[in-house]
Design a protein around this motif. Structure first.
Motif, short mmCIF file in Angstrom:
data_model
loop_
_atom_site.label_atom_id
_atom_site.label_comp_id
_atom_site.label_asym_id
_atom_site.label_seq_id
_atom_site.Cartn_x
_atom_site.Cartn_y
_atom_site.Cartn_z
N THR A 193 0.85 -1.19 0.00
CA THR A 193 0.00 0.00 0.00
C THR A 193 0.89 1.24 0.00
O THR A 193 1.94 1.27 0.65
N PRO A 194 0.49 2.30 -0.71
CA PRO A 194 1.30 3.53 -0.73
C PRO A 194 1.13 4.33 0.56
O PRO A 194 0.03 4.41 1.13
N ASP A 195 2.22 4.92 1.05
CA ASP A 195 2.12 5.81 2.21
C ASP A 195 1.91 7.24 1.72
O ASP A 195 1.68 7.49 0.54
N ARG A 196 1.98 8.19 2.64
CA ARG A 196 1.71 9.59 2.29
C ARG A 196 2.73 10.13 1.30
O ARG A 196 2.42 11.04 0.52
N GLY B 277 4.00 8.47 -1.06
CA GLY B 277 3.86 7.77 -2.34
C GLY B 277 4.71 6.52 -2.45
O GLY B 277 4.68 5.85 -3.49
N ARG B 278 5.43 6.18 -1.37
CA ARG B 278 6.25 4.98 -1.39
C ARG B 278 5.40 3.77 -1.01
O ARG B 278 4.51 3.87 -0.17
N LEU B 279 5.73 2.63 -1.61
CA LEU B 279 4.97 1.42 -1.34
C LEU B 279 5.43 0.80 -0.03
O LEU B 279 6.63 0.58 0.19
N ARG B 280 4.48 0.56 0.85
CA ARG B 280 4.77 -0.06 2.14
C ARG B 280 4.33 -1.52 2.10
O ARG B 280 3.20 -1.84 1.72
N ILE B 281 5.24 -2.40 2.48
CA ILE B 281 4.98 -3.84 2.43
C ILE B 281 4.61 -4.32 3.82
O ILE B 281 5.29 -4.03 4.81
N ARG B 282 3.53 -5.06 3.91
CA ARG B 282 3.13 -5.67 5.19
C ARG B 282 2.51 -7.04 4.93
O ARG B 282 1.97 -7.32 3.86
N GLN B 283 2.64 -7.90 5.95
CA GLN B 283 2.09 -9.25 5.83
C GLN B 283 0.57 -9.21 5.90
O GLN B 283 -0.02 -8.33 6.54
N ARG B 284 -0.04 -10.17 5.24
CA ARG B 284 -1.49 -10.32 5.39
C ARG B 284 -1.80 -10.74 6.82
O ARG B 284 -1.16 -11.64 7.36
#
Length: 572
Positions: free
Chosen positions: A259-262, A264-271
């Protein structure tokens, strides 16, 4: 490959065999197969998997027999190749002379790959059953029984953290082998080699949950970085088609969210776990469990949890009186290998289709309660003429569970006039055809004015709106009601005891021949292993008069004497 007939056994070898096994000493399985069945696997049956030009190869028909004998003795490829060179019984069966050097053991692996690539996994069992039909040892009709068991995959069990790390490692190794120059140009090889040189093992990782979470995100970041490099415009397009790269894509999608943060960088997180208690992962049938075998799946059955496949074994069975032997031996007619998450009921139609192709459909098919459904009971009888002898699930209504009050079977259904009559004689008010959970059903409702003042209301329903019935279509409802009534009879239960013998067959398959653990990776090769393992057991049990020799081959099919004993035992 040029199809040729097998040569007759060498006279010197034949004389030695006769001298060694004269009298009452029983000849080995290989000798008996050649004497009784002759050229069982002709070369022409495997012609589709081989070219017609090029360097001549070993006879595929004889390689098939070697593979079958290999499974009967539970040998490795090297040991099987040594038996071809050294064992007189094998030379006799294959028609080789004493000086024949045999072949390199790698030929067996290449043969299996060709068979799987051309969809010939069941060819050896097909040919054997065709020969047994000509000998009148097995025919269509009669009775057969089927049951399933779990098969453990030939890969290591991985948790989510190990799965992601190993997927990155597998993709990196595949890219390094396919295009090492591209890897040297795009990646900092020393850093990646340091992180992924050794396999990812949970016992080497930190026990801290926080550090494991950080490592999981780190593996995912490396995976996405690797994919971005592969899918870059300057990278060769064919790299994207490597199976390990596609597997990495699936593993990342199934286990992570970007998901993009403020900024605009993509943030990776586990489901993460969902509100309904799920783990956030895809359903088990599509969830990858290993980057090295994309067909294997995690599955559970009661208290059993395994990573692998499911094996369905079908064999003939013959009802017999105490002390009497059946006219024919019990022979395996089919083995089906499926994904571990596939319910038994979904595999039954495939089993019937295969038996129909082999002209071996039974008249009565004995199954446990995991196979039947109302639809299968009807369609099996309509499409194949098969009567399923199986316990169906009992009525799950509160009245039926409590064994008091009026259950659904106490109501009279008039399908022609589209109405139902309750035990008190009241007629239903409405009759509506609906679709519930994708299944066509009929909802029958009784009027509240009839139900509320009824003196037997407490035995029928607690609803203030009147009793409702949810019915399957007519054929299915009548089939279920008939089956439930039949299985309450003692005669039916004594007849159904015949099914228990297949459990002994499966035990021999898993404990004697080592089928509990898959030898190969992938569903197709695992199914080939199961088919070739069933073939020697069927041939060893196909003696005239129904005699069997379990000592000559670790048979999947049980001997008639063992089946007779099973019929009189109580099995859980």
């Amino acid at each position: 490959m040029q199809p040729q007939s097998w040569p007759e056994p060498d006279p010197q070898v034949a004389a030695a065999i006769r001298a060694m096994y004269r009298g009452r000493r029983e000849a080995p399985l290989a000798v008996q197969v050649r004497d009784r069945l002759g050229e069982l696997f002709p070369d022409a049956a495997f012609a589709d998997a081989f070219g017609q030009v090029g360097k001549p190869g070993w006879s595929p028909g004889r390689l098939a027999l070697v593979t079958v004998l290999q499974k009967a003795a539970n040998l490795t490829d090297r040991q099987a190749a040594d038996e071809v060179r050294e064992n007189l019984a094998w030379k006799y069966a294959l028609g080789l002379n004493l000086e024949d050097p045999g072949f390199d053991h790698s030929v067996l692996s290449e043969f299996r790959s060709r068979v799987v690539a051309h969809g010939l996994e069941e060819r050896v069992l097909d040919l054997l059953l065709e020969r047994l039909q000509t000998l009148d040892l097995v025919q269509a009709g009669g009775s057969q029984r089927t049951d399933s068991t779990h098969i453990v995959a030939a890969v290591r069990d991985l948790n989510r953290l190990e799965l992601v790390g190993e997927s990155v490692r597998a993709a990196l190794n595949a890219l390094a082998a396919a295009c090492p120059d591209w890897v040297d140009q795009v990646l900092v090889v020393e850093d990646w080699s340091h992180r992924y040189a050794d396999r990812i093992d949970n016992w080497r990782l930190s026990a801290s949950k926080t550090k494991q979470h950080e490592l999981a995100v780190h593996y995912a970041t490396d995976g996405y970085t690797l994919l971005q490099a592969v899918y870059a415009p300057a990278s060769p397009g064919w790299l994207r088609e490597l199976p390990a790269v596609q597997t990495l894509r699936c593993v990342l999608v199934q286990n992570y969210i970007r998901t993009p943060d403020r900024a605009g960088r993509l943030r990776i997180r586990q489901r993460e776990r969902t509100e309904d208690g799920g783990d956030g992962l895809p359903p088990a049938p599509i969830r990858l469990a290993s980057p090295y075998d994309t067909d294997t799946r995690w599955s559970a059955k009661r208290d059993l949890f395994w990573n692998g496949f499911k094996l369905h074994v079908s064999e003939t069975c013959h009802p017999q009186a105490d002390g009497d032997r059946p006219a024919r031996p019990n022979l395996i007619t089919n083995v089906t290998t499926t994904c571990s998450t596939l319910p038994d009921s979904k595999a039954l139609n495939t089993i019937h289709q295969t038996l129909h192709r082999r002209h071996l459909l039974p008249a009565r098919h004995y199954l446990d309660s995991g196979y039947p459904s109302a639809d299968l009971i009807v369609t099996s009888a309509k499409d194949y003429g098969i009567a399923l002898v199986t316990p169906v699930l009992l009525d799950t209504s509160p009245q039926a569970k409590a064994q008091q009050g009026f259950a659904a079977h106490d109501f009279t259904i008039d399908w022609d006039r589209k109405r139902a009559v309750c035990p008190a004689g009241k007629i239903s008010a409405t009759w509506n055809d609906v679709v519930q959970d994708g299944v066509a059903k009929t909802v029958v409702a009784f009027a509240a004015l009839d139900c509320i003042p009824c003196p037997t209301k407490e035995q029928c329903t607690s609803s203030q709106k009147g009793r409702r019935l949810s019915l399957y279509p007519r054929e299915l409802t009548e089939a279920i009601r008939t089956a439930r009534a039949q299985q309450q009879d003692g005669t039916w239960q004594r007849d159904y005891a015949l099914r228990a013998g297949v459990e002994g067959s499966i035990r021999q398959a898993t404990h004697t021949t080592g089928l509990r653990r898959a030898r190969y990776r992938g569903l197709a090769k695992t199914h080939l292993d199961h088919t070739t393992s069933a073939t020697p057991s069927t041939s060893s049990d196909s003696r005239p008069g129904g005699t069997a020799t379990p000592s000559t081959a670790p048979a999947i099919a049980t001997s008639p004497d063992f089946n007779s004993a099973l019929q009189h035992e109580s099995w859980d």
